[in-house]
Design a protein around this motif. Structure first.
Motif, short mmCIF file in Angstrom:
data_model
loop_
_atom_site.label_atom_id
_atom_site.label_comp_id
_atom_site.label_asym_id
_atom_site.label_seq_id
_atom_site.Cartn_x
_atom_site.Cartn_y
_atom_site.Cartn_z
N UNK A 149 18.45 12.45 -4.80
CA UNK A 149 18.58 11.39 -5.78
C UNK A 149 17.47 10.37 -5.58
N UNK A 150 16.86 9.94 -6.66
CA UNK A 150 15.79 8.97 -6.58
C UNK A 150 16.36 7.55 -6.65
N UNK A 151 15.82 6.69 -5.85
CA UNK A 151 16.20 5.29 -5.87
C UNK A 151 15.34 4.56 -6.89
N UNK A 152 15.88 3.50 -7.47
CA UNK A 152 15.14 2.68 -8.41
C UNK A 152 14.92 1.31 -7.78
N UNK A 153 13.71 0.80 -7.92
CA UNK A 153 13.36 -0.50 -7.37
C UNK A 153 12.48 -1.22 -8.39
N UNK A 154 12.70 -2.51 -8.56
CA UNK A 154 11.83 -3.26 -9.46
C UNK A 154 10.51 -3.56 -8.76
N UNK A 155 9.51 -3.88 -9.54
CA UNK A 155 8.20 -4.20 -8.96
C UNK A 155 8.31 -5.41 -8.04
N UNK A 156 9.13 -6.37 -8.41
CA UNK A 156 9.31 -7.57 -7.58
C UNK A 156 9.99 -7.21 -6.26
N UNK A 157 11.05 -6.39 -6.33
CA UNK A 157 11.73 -5.96 -5.11
C UNK A 157 10.78 -5.17 -4.21
N UNK A 158 9.96 -4.34 -4.82
CA UNK A 158 9.00 -3.56 -4.05
C UNK A 158 8.02 -4.48 -3.33
N UNK A 159 7.51 -5.48 -4.05
CA UNK A 159 6.56 -6.42 -3.44
C UNK A 159 7.20 -7.16 -2.26
N UNK A 160 8.45 -7.50 -2.38
CA UNK A 160 9.14 -8.25 -1.32
C UNK A 160 9.55 -7.35 -0.14
N UNK A 161 9.73 -6.07 -0.40
CA UNK A 161 10.26 -5.16 0.63
C UNK A 161 9.40 -3.92 0.84
N UNK A 162 8.11 -4.06 0.68
CA UNK A 162 7.23 -2.88 0.75
C UNK A 162 7.34 -2.15 2.09
N UNK A 163 7.46 -2.88 3.18
CA UNK A 163 7.58 -2.25 4.50
C UNK A 163 8.82 -1.40 4.61
N UNK A 164 9.94 -1.92 4.15
CA UNK A 164 11.20 -1.17 4.20
C UNK A 164 11.13 0.06 3.30
N UNK A 165 10.60 -0.11 2.10
CA UNK A 165 10.51 1.02 1.17
C UNK A 165 9.63 2.12 1.74
N UNK B 187 8.91 2.70 4.85
CA UNK B 187 9.57 3.30 6.01
C UNK B 187 10.61 4.32 5.56
N UNK B 188 11.36 4.00 4.52
CA UNK B 188 12.36 4.93 4.01
C UNK B 188 11.71 6.18 3.42
N UNK B 189 10.56 5.99 2.78
CA UNK B 189 9.84 7.13 2.23
C UNK B 189 9.32 8.01 3.36
N UNK B 190 8.74 7.38 4.37
CA UNK B 190 8.13 8.14 5.46
C UNK B 190 9.16 8.83 6.35
N UNK B 191 10.16 8.08 6.80
CA UNK B 191 11.06 8.61 7.81
C UNK B 191 12.30 9.30 7.24
N UNK B 192 12.77 8.85 6.08
CA UNK B 192 13.96 9.46 5.48
C UNK B 192 13.60 10.40 4.34
N UNK B 193 12.29 10.45 3.99
CA UNK B 193 11.81 11.31 2.91
C UNK B 193 12.47 10.96 1.58
N UNK B 194 12.77 9.65 1.37
CA UNK B 194 13.36 9.20 0.11
C UNK B 194 12.26 9.00 -0.93
#
Length: 89
Positions: A1-17, A19-26
């Motif tokens: 399942x793909x997660x949805x994130x707004x551009x603003x949320x992405x800008x504020x949480x880029x490190x977390x996003x 990390x989730x892509x890299x380590x959890x393959x999300x």
């Protein structure tokens, strides 16, 4: 399942996003003004070989069986002379 994130949320949480892509393959869909504008997905894993494969390729290559290779290296080495004045332009 793909997660949805707004551009603003992405800008504020880029490190977390990331990390989730890299380590959890999300994967994430990035939205701006309610419309999908980008997709963030895990990169393909590097296609690196093993040391054994590299050694096998090196030892079985055609160039390693060239009997004149050492002579070529000696000629190149003999022709390689340092400049008289390395600081001259």
């Amino acid at each position: 399942m793909k997660n949805t994130v707004t551009a603003t949320e992405l800008a504020r949480n880029i490190g977390d996003v990331l990390a989730r892509v890299r380590y959890r393959r999300e994967s994430f869909i990035v939205e701006r003004n309610g419309r999908a504008v980008a997709r963030i997905v895990p990169a393909e894993p590097d296609k690196t070989g093993t040391l054994r494969e590299a050694l096998t390729a090196w030892t079985t290559s055609v160039s390693s069986n060239d009997p004149t290779f050492a002579d070529d290296l000696a000629r190149v080495n003999a022709a390689d002379r340092p400049a008289d004045n390395p600081w001259a332009l």
